[in-house]
Design a protein around this motif. Structure first.
Motif, PDB file in Angstrom:
ATOM      1  N   ASP A  80       8.094 -15.397  39.024  1.00 30.09           N
ATOM      2  CA  ASP A  80       8.118 -16.426  40.064  1.00 30.09           C
ATOM      3  C   ASP A  80       6.887 -16.312  40.970  1.00 30.09           C
ATOM      4  O   ASP A  80       6.300 -17.311  41.364  1.00 30.09           O
ATOM      5  CB  ASP A  80       9.405 -16.285  40.887  1.00 30.09           C
ATOM      6  CG  ASP A  80       9.727 -17.522  41.701  1.00 30.09           C
ATOM      7  OD1 ASP A  80       9.201 -18.607  41.390  1.00 30.09           O
ATOM      8  OD2 ASP A  80      10.530 -17.408  42.639  1.00 30.09           O
ATOM      9  N   LEU A  81       6.500 -15.094  41.258  1.00 30.72           N
ATOM     10  CA  LEU A  81       5.346 -14.863  42.126  1.00 30.72           C
ATOM     11  C   LEU A  81       4.030 -15.253  41.443  1.00 30.72           C
ATOM     12  O   LEU A  81       3.186 -15.913  42.046  1.00 30.72           O
ATOM     13  CB  LEU A  81       5.299 -13.387  42.528  1.00 30.72           C
ATOM     14  CG  LEU A  81       4.284 -12.978  43.570  1.00 30.72           C
ATOM     15  CD1 LEU A  81       4.567 -13.680  44.898  1.00 30.72           C
ATOM     16  CD2 LEU A  81       4.298 -11.477  43.759  1.00 30.72           C
ATOM     17  N   ARG A 117       3.597 -17.060  38.362  1.00 30.33           N
ATOM     18  CA  ARG A 117       3.533 -18.356  37.668  1.00 30.33           C
ATOM     19  C   ARG A 117       4.247 -19.484  38.382  1.00 30.33           C
ATOM     20  O   ARG A 117       4.236 -20.618  37.922  1.00 30.33           O
ATOM     21  CB  ARG A 117       4.124 -18.203  36.267  1.00 30.33           C
ATOM     22  CG  ARG A 117       3.329 -17.271  35.405  1.00 30.33           C
ATOM     23  CD  ARG A 117       3.848 -17.329  33.976  1.00 30.33           C
ATOM     24  NE  ARG A 117       3.097 -16.408  33.158  1.00 30.33           N
ATOM     25  CZ  ARG A 117       3.600 -15.294  32.654  1.00 30.33           C
ATOM     26  NH1 ARG A 117       4.854 -14.981  32.849  1.00 30.33           N
ATOM     27  NH2 ARG A 117       2.848 -14.505  31.926  1.00 30.33           N
ATOM     28  N   LYS A 118       4.977 -19.135  39.468  1.00 28.46           N
ATOM     29  CA  LYS A 118       5.781 -20.107  40.210  1.00 28.46           C
ATOM     30  C   LYS A 118       6.847 -20.765  39.333  1.00 28.46           C
ATOM     31  O   LYS A 118       7.264 -21.896  39.571  1.00 28.46           O
ATOM     32  CB  LYS A 118       4.903 -21.154  40.876  1.00 28.46           C
ATOM     33  CG  LYS A 118       3.903 -20.560  41.826  1.00 28.46           C
ATOM     34  CD  LYS A 118       3.792 -21.352  43.062  1.00 28.46           C
ATOM     35  CE  LYS A 118       2.789 -20.908  44.047  1.00 28.46           C
ATOM     36  NZ  LYS A 118       2.261 -19.624  44.088  1.00 28.46           N
ATOM     37  N   ARG A 119       7.290 -20.025  38.331  1.00 30.39           N
ATOM     38  CA  ARG A 119       8.403 -20.466  37.481  1.00 30.39           C
ATOM     39  C   ARG A 119       8.980 -19.249  36.769  1.00 30.39           C
ATOM     40  O   ARG A 119       8.313 -18.226  36.622  1.00 30.39           O
ATOM     41  CB  ARG A 119       7.977 -21.526  36.481  1.00 30.39           C
ATOM     42  CG  ARG A 119       6.949 -21.087  35.462  1.00 30.39           C
ATOM     43  CD  ARG A 119       6.516 -22.200  34.515  1.00 30.39           C
ATOM     44  NE  ARG A 119       7.593 -22.773  33.749  1.00 30.39           N
ATOM     45  CZ  ARG A 119       8.054 -22.278  32.613  1.00 30.39           C
ATOM     46  NH1 ARG A 119       7.522 -21.207  32.094  1.00 30.39           N
ATOM     47  NH2 ARG A 119       9.032 -22.862  31.969  1.00 30.39           N
ATOM     48  N   GLY A 126      13.627 -24.278  43.446  1.00 33.88           N
ATOM     49  CA  GLY A 126      13.569 -24.407  41.990  1.00 33.88           C
ATOM     50  C   GLY A 126      14.896 -24.157  41.296  1.00 33.88           C
ATOM     51  O   GLY A 126      15.753 -23.431  41.791  1.00 33.88           O
ATOM     52  N   ASP A 180      15.584 -20.489  40.454  1.00 29.93           N
ATOM     53  CA  ASP A 180      16.187 -19.674  41.508  1.00 29.93           C
ATOM     54  C   ASP A 180      17.713 -19.795  41.478  1.00 29.93           C
ATOM     55  O   ASP A 180      18.429 -18.811  41.634  1.00 29.93           O
ATOM     56  CB  ASP A 180      15.662 -20.085  42.883  1.00 29.93           C
ATOM     57  CG  ASP A 180      14.158 -19.924  43.008  1.00 29.93           C
ATOM     58  OD1 ASP A 180      13.625 -18.956  42.426  1.00 29.93           O
ATOM     59  OD2 ASP A 180      13.522 -20.753  43.670  1.00 29.93           O
ATOM     60  N   SER A 210      12.574 -15.915  53.818  1.00 27.94           N
ATOM     61  CA  SER A 210      11.769 -17.085  53.457  1.00 27.94           C
ATOM     62  C   SER A 210      11.504 -17.962  54.685  1.00 27.94           C
ATOM     63  O   SER A 210      10.452 -18.598  54.781  1.00 27.94           O
ATOM     64  CB  SER A 210      12.430 -17.895  52.338  1.00 27.94           C
ATOM     65  OG  SER A 210      13.621 -18.492  52.782  1.00 27.94           O
ATOM     66  N   ARG A 255       4.077 -24.570  49.053  1.00 27.39           N
ATOM     67  CA  ARG A 255       5.149 -24.047  48.203  1.00 27.39           C
ATOM     68  C   ARG A 255       4.934 -22.552  48.063  1.00 27.39           C
ATOM     69  O   ARG A 255       3.822 -22.091  47.890  1.00 27.39           O
ATOM     70  CB  ARG A 255       5.130 -24.700  46.827  1.00 27.39           C
ATOM     71  CG  ARG A 255       5.396 -26.195  46.857  1.00 27.39           C
ATOM     72  CD  ARG A 255       5.359 -26.778  45.466  1.00 27.39           C
ATOM     73  NE  ARG A 255       6.565 -26.515  44.713  1.00 27.39           N
ATOM     74  CZ  ARG A 255       7.645 -27.291  44.717  1.00 27.39           C
ATOM     75  NH1 ARG A 255       7.654 -28.365  45.454  1.00 27.39           N
ATOM     76  NH2 ARG A 255       8.682 -26.992  43.980  1.00 27.39           N
ATOM     77  N   PHE A 256       6.028 -21.807  48.146  1.00 30.45           N
ATOM     78  CA  PHE A 256       5.935 -20.379  47.887  1.00 30.45           C
ATOM     79  C   PHE A 256       7.190 -19.953  47.143  1.00 30.45           C
ATOM     80  O   PHE A 256       8.241 -20.583  47.268  1.00 30.45           O
ATOM     81  CB  PHE A 256       5.705 -19.571  49.175  1.00 30.45           C
ATOM     82  CG  PHE A 256       6.811 -19.654  50.188  1.00 30.45           C
ATOM     83  CD1 PHE A 256       7.846 -18.734  50.189  1.00 30.45           C
ATOM     84  CD2 PHE A 256       6.808 -20.643  51.151  1.00 30.45           C
ATOM     85  CE1 PHE A 256       8.859 -18.802  51.120  1.00 30.45           C
ATOM     86  CE2 PHE A 256       7.810 -20.720  52.087  1.00 30.45           C
ATOM     87  CZ  PHE A 256       8.840 -19.799  52.072  1.00 30.45           C
ATOM     88  N   PRO A 257       7.087 -18.912  46.341  1.00 24.95           N
ATOM     89  CA  PRO A 257       8.223 -18.492  45.518  1.00 24.95           C
ATOM     90  C   PRO A 257       9.350 -17.896  46.368  1.00 24.95           C
ATOM     91  O   PRO A 257       9.110 -17.198  47.355  1.00 24.95           O
ATOM     92  CB  PRO A 257       7.619 -17.449  44.580  1.00 24.95           C
ATOM     93  CG  PRO A 257       6.390 -16.971  45.251  1.00 24.95           C
ATOM     94  CD  PRO A 257       5.902 -18.092  46.109  1.00 24.95           C
TER      95      PRO A 257
END
Length: 162
Positions: A24-25, A27-29, A86, A89, A116, A138-140
């Motif tokens: 997540d950090l 690749r943001k997925r 997401g 998550d 967060s 956007r942040f993870p």
């Protein structure tokens, strides 16, 4: 299901969290293969205590829908917020419900929301000073679980200290 002294189930959850949060950090997925890899051990760790020697197994089975509720609520939030949170998550919390007791899961969720919020406030202040728009910010989310998870692990290792 009890969280105590870094059981194999909790260790598997820590591995699941580490891989998911790192993905997540970076690749943001979170790729689906991670969920498919950790779903079977999660089911085993949930169903194993239901075997006859342990008391309260039937109650544990009745509590599963309640444990899955935070994940389903996050899934709805993801859908109605146009994926501001997401889906990965939300699925992470659904699978985590198999590894963790409901109290621990809720603690992680609320601590992650708090962290967060702090990260978001810091980023907004920073963007204000740089005179940039925060619309595309956007942040993870999963790395925000880390402080709560560290505290949960410390409680698990040293229950008498808390």
């Amino acid at each position: 299901m009890k969280l105590s002294n870094l059981s194999p189930s909790f260790c598997c959850f820590l591995l699941f969290f580490s891989i998911s949060a790192l993905s997540d950090l970076l690749r943001k997925r979170i790729p689906r293969w991670i969920f498919w890899l950790f779903l079977p051990p999660g089911l085993i760790s949930f169903l194993l205590p239901l075997l006859p020697p342990e008391k309260g197994g039937a109650l544990s089975l009745l509590l599963l829908p309640l444990s899955l509720l935070p994940g389903f609520l996050l899934l709805l939030l993801s859908h109605f917020s146009c994926s501001a949170l997401g889906r990965g998550d939300a699925v992470f919390f659904l699978i985590s419900a198999l590894y963790l007791p409901l109290r621990s899961l809720l603690f992680l969720l609320f601590s992650a929301v708090f962290v967060s919020g702090l990260v978001g406030a810091f980023l907004l202040i920073r963007l204000r000073f740089q005179r940039r728009s925060a619309r595309s910010l956007r942040f993870p989310f999963l790395p925000c679980l880390l402080p709560g998870l560290l505290l949960l692990t410390a409680i698990s290792l040293f229950p008498s200290a808390f």
